[in-house]
Design an enzyme around this catalytic site. Structure first.
Site, short mmCIF file in Angstrom:
data_model
loop_
_atom_site.label_atom_id
_atom_site.label_comp_id
_atom_site.label_asym_id
_atom_site.label_seq_id
_atom_site.Cartn_x
_atom_site.Cartn_y
_atom_site.Cartn_z
N ASP B 98 -1.66 7.46 4.05
CA ASP B 98 -2.02 6.15 4.57
C ASP B 98 -0.85 5.20 4.34
O ASP B 98 -0.42 5.01 3.20
CB ASP B 98 -3.27 5.64 3.86
CG ASP B 98 -3.96 4.53 4.64
OD1 ASP B 98 -3.64 4.35 5.82
OD2 ASP B 98 -4.83 3.86 4.05
N HIS B 105 -1.20 -7.76 7.67
CA HIS B 105 -2.14 -7.24 6.68
C HIS B 105 -1.51 -7.28 5.28
O HIS B 105 -2.16 -7.73 4.32
CB HIS B 105 -2.55 -5.81 7.04
CG HIS B 105 -3.38 -5.14 5.98
ND1 HIS B 105 -4.68 -5.54 5.69
CD2 HIS B 105 -3.11 -4.11 5.15
CE1 HIS B 105 -5.16 -4.77 4.72
NE2 HIS B 105 -4.23 -3.90 4.37
N GLU B 170 -11.50 -0.55 7.08
CA GLU B 170 -10.09 -0.74 7.44
C GLU B 170 -9.87 -0.10 8.80
O GLU B 170 -10.02 1.11 8.96
CB GLU B 170 -9.13 -0.19 6.37
CG GLU B 170 -9.13 -1.01 5.09
CD GLU B 170 -7.94 -0.75 4.17
OE1 GLU B 170 -7.26 0.28 4.33
OE2 GLU B 170 -7.67 -1.61 3.31
N GLU B 172 -7.69 1.33 11.53
CA GLU B 172 -6.36 1.93 11.54
C GLU B 172 -6.19 2.88 12.74
O GLU B 172 -7.18 3.33 13.32
CB GLU B 172 -6.11 2.72 10.25
CG GLU B 172 -6.42 1.93 8.99
CD GLU B 172 -5.83 2.53 7.73
OE1 GLU B 172 -5.04 3.49 7.83
OE2 GLU B 172 -6.16 2.02 6.64
N ASP B 204 -10.70 3.58 7.30
CA ASP B 204 -10.40 3.92 5.90
C ASP B 204 -11.27 3.05 5.00
O ASP B 204 -10.83 2.06 4.42
CB ASP B 204 -8.91 3.67 5.63
CG ASP B 204 -8.50 4.12 4.24
OD1 ASP B 204 -9.00 5.16 3.79
OD2 ASP B 204 -7.69 3.42 3.61
N ARG B 208 -13.50 -2.63 -2.57
CA ARG B 208 -12.45 -3.52 -3.10
C ARG B 208 -12.54 -3.74 -4.59
O ARG B 208 -11.53 -3.95 -5.27
CB ARG B 208 -12.53 -4.87 -2.39
CG ARG B 208 -12.34 -4.80 -0.88
CD ARG B 208 -11.00 -4.30 -0.50
NE ARG B 208 -10.86 -4.19 0.96
CZ ARG B 208 -9.83 -3.59 1.55
NH1 ARG B 208 -8.86 -3.03 0.84
NH2 ARG B 208 -9.76 -3.53 2.86
N GLN B 211 -11.31 -0.59 -6.36
CA GLN B 211 -9.86 -0.54 -6.16
C GLN B 211 -9.11 -1.53 -7.06
O GLN B 211 -8.08 -1.19 -7.66
CB GLN B 211 -9.57 -0.85 -4.69
CG GLN B 211 -8.14 -0.69 -4.24
CD GLN B 211 -7.92 -1.09 -2.77
OE1 GLN B 211 -8.89 -1.28 -2.02
NE2 GLN B 211 -6.68 -1.24 -2.38
N LYS B 224 -10.97 4.39 -2.40
CA LYS B 224 -10.69 4.84 -1.04
C LYS B 224 -11.16 6.27 -0.77
O LYS B 224 -11.26 6.66 0.39
CB LYS B 224 -9.17 4.83 -0.80
CG LYS B 224 -8.50 3.49 -0.98
CD LYS B 224 -8.57 2.67 0.28
CE LYS B 224 -7.59 1.51 0.23
NZ LYS B 224 -7.58 0.81 1.53
N THR B 228 -13.29 8.75 4.66
CA THR B 228 -12.39 8.21 5.67
C THR B 228 -12.88 8.78 6.99
O THR B 228 -12.92 10.00 7.16
CB THR B 228 -10.93 8.67 5.40
OG1 THR B 228 -10.57 8.31 4.07
CG2 THR B 228 -9.97 8.04 6.39
N GLU B 335 -9.98 -9.56 4.73
CA GLU B 335 -9.19 -10.61 5.38
C GLU B 335 -10.06 -11.53 6.22
O GLU B 335 -9.90 -12.75 6.20
CB GLU B 335 -8.10 -9.97 6.25
CG GLU B 335 -7.06 -9.20 5.46
CD GLU B 335 -6.29 -8.24 6.35
OE1 GLU B 335 -5.25 -8.63 6.88
OE2 GLU B 335 -6.74 -7.08 6.50
#
Lengths: 398, 398
Positions: B98, B105, B170, B172, B204, B208, B211, B224, B228, B335
């Protein structure tokens, strides 16, 4: 897993058991109807997936055969001398996870990388810190390791793309997962050992300069991903039963899901040997023990799966560098030479980090109560010069 | 890759091509002698390994067949409606990498995680930052995602083991490697596209809070690794030829081995939809473009292999979260809700992070010059409640 290149049947890959300087061909024994199992294949994965009952059935069947003088003529045609065979990667690596489980190693690295600060980060005593490595570059013992190129920062001012000047060793012990687990379900700590087929020595080669520049904020990447060497022989966990010891007391006591599994310390004597490129005998540069690791594999497995991540057959879970508390018991040159500041003498030659042509040998064994020595498969690797066409050095203001 | 459960031949896995709301069974076409290739198998890997010449030969053969009215009766028995089939993971994931390639970002995350500091770390503009994820927990679209448990730190004082309260998306885009490369050899940037079979959308999933506590110093791990999600359909890179655009100017100019490949920006329109657990229609919560990514896949591949790491067929190289410069164009709730401080409205329901029962949908398409729309396979996933038996919460002074 091995093949015999000079054989008329074109050296097909099959699974063997190591007995001293010999290899017993399990595919041959299957053909003779003496043993049952998926051994005429190029990886241990199918056998590892069968689980502890099958593993122990095959182990006792082999013990019976080898102890029975009457079976000798049947078994002997399946015996090869070690020099006759080519050893292969013993299993297909599913995911490769590298932990960071030695208190002494984490403390040493903290002191070297964050001088003046608290050596251990706040999370270290609460969870077994780990990350995912590159499974596709796990190679068997004997595979030469090409000096990696990458971005290196010199004196905080210049950026270079070229061969690492701080190529290092990491002496580690890994468990190999046999029995998979379900996605979305955790593996309770008391069930973790049933998922483990066996143990291998690992050299997690590291380029300290590439790593130092790249690793913030997502962790090591190219500094580690160029090669990870494993032994050609997986020692079944059951064979290490008598080497089990209680791990050190953990303070603070970890959260419930990490409590337990502390009787899975393994009293393995480990060493690092280096044959310098200049010639001369191999010299032992480190001698340490695996017994005192702060985090143990049942805790690592309970942690890895507590978020619902599944285990697959062939997952390689490495301990992280094994370092002891005394000078000379560290599992990396980074620590042995204190970041290169205190070079060591290797058979009359000075070393901070590895030079082209140096060969590294990792060894491990357990002396159990009965006086029997169980030897782990060694991990050997020689450093090759960087490829000429990858040496592309230029400077760049940063 | 799909199977047809209600089929008399027990729903064997085989490879198909998506045509609108239909799936064309390539294994059937092979059986009829209309197409040649390894399609009667459960993964694209064997076909992906064959390389660009084979890929384009099959593509033009299929185009010919589908455009030829005379072939219609031969082809039609191989067509299924999408609802008839069960979609599977399209390829076996070798290593999952990744990256972190969106300037917007990386800047947003830097502001959120290190307020007051420089948002971008010093290495970010010099190399495509990336890390290895867990290949074994890559799942196809439609797979439910169980809310992960893990260690969470509350208010810097209390440690809890329990379900994440900051479950995130996420958005991607990933490339999938077809042609492998040799260990010890780098892939020059101009050759990188020849190794890429195609493109998939990726979610993904990220926790949070897990993490934030675990990621120092070795990067994201359990935050994570629980799941996925990837699309069931890999869009061949060749099909996106007309969507290519020049990437944004890079300042500073990167080192030589990363120069080039800048014409591989892909003008993909991406969106995130959310169907809230409370009911109501799906609402689009983000709309963004892939065209402006700072680091592009040829650079990522050149970087990944510059240390000699090999590529394997099935390597999944994800871009990292795709975020644009405007509010509403970010590819994560972290975000979109600014760390949870500014909840968004989703069909009348407030969201900071994902709730149990929420379903997320990632979509992507390219409108090329000819007016043709190329739609990428969508990625769908619904959040399941944490398993009752893994909800083990206790407090711990830290």
């Amino acid at each position: 897993v091995f093949c015999v290149p000079q054989e008329s049947v074109a050296g097909a890959d099959r699974i063997g058991v190591r007995i001293g300087d010999h290899v017993l061909d399990l595919a041959y024994l299957v053909g003779q109807g003496l043993v049952d199992g998926p051994f005429a294949v190029g990886s241990l994965n199918d056998f590892m997936a069968l689980g502890p009952d099958h593993w122990s059935a095959v182990r006792s069947r082999l013990t019976d055969l080898l102890c029975d003088p009457g079976a000798r003529t049947e078994v002997e045609p399946g015996l090869y001398e070690l020099e006759q065979v080519v050893l292969k990667l013993p299993f297909e690596v599913a995911d490769y996870v590298d932990f960071y489980s030695s208190l002494e190693h984490a403390t040493n690295l903290g002191r070297l990388l964050r001088p003046g600060g608290e050596p251990l980060l706040p999370n270290w005593r609460h969870l077994p810190v780990g990350y995912h490595g590159r499974a596709g570059t796990v190679v068997p013992t004997g595979t030469p390791v090409t000096r990696p190129c990458g971005q290196l920062r010199h004196k905080q001012q210049t950026l270079v793309h070229g061969p690492t000047t701080r190529l290092d060793i990491e002496l580690e012990v890994a468990v190999v997962i046999g029995v998979p687990s379900e996605l979305g379900e955790r593996v309770p700590i008391e069930e973790a050992p049933d998922h483990v087929f066996g143990v291998v020595l690992v050299n997690d080669w590291s380029a300290r300069d590439i790593q130092a520049w790249e690793y913030q904020p997502l962790g090591p990447f190219l500094g580690k991903s160029f090669a990870t060497s494993v032994a050609a022989w997986v020692t079944p966990l059951a064979a290490l039963e008598d080497a089990r010891v209680e791990g050190p007391v953990q303070d603070p006591v970890p959260l419930d899901y990490l409590r337990g599994g502390r009787s899975w310390g393994l009293a393995l004597d480990l060493s690092l040997g280096l044959c310098p490129a200049e010639g001369g005998d191999e010299q032992q540069i480190s001698s340490t023990s695996f017994a005192g690791m702060y985090w143990q594999f049942p805790q690592q497995i309970a942690h890895l799966t507590t978020n619902g991540a599944s285990l697959r057959t062939g997952d390689l879970l490495a301990s992280g560098t094994v370092s002891g508390p005394e000078r000379g018991s560290e599992g990396s040159l980074m620590e042995l030479t204190w970041g290169g500041a205190e070079p060591i003498d290797v058979a009359g030659h000075e070393r901070s980090f590895l030079e082209d042509g140096d060969e590294v040998v990792l060894r491990g064994s357990a002396v159990v109560d009965t006086g029997v020595v169980i030897t782990l498969g060694e991990v050997r690797g020689q450093v090759r010069a960087a490829n000429a066409d990858t040496v592309e050095v230029r400077r760049h203001e940063i």
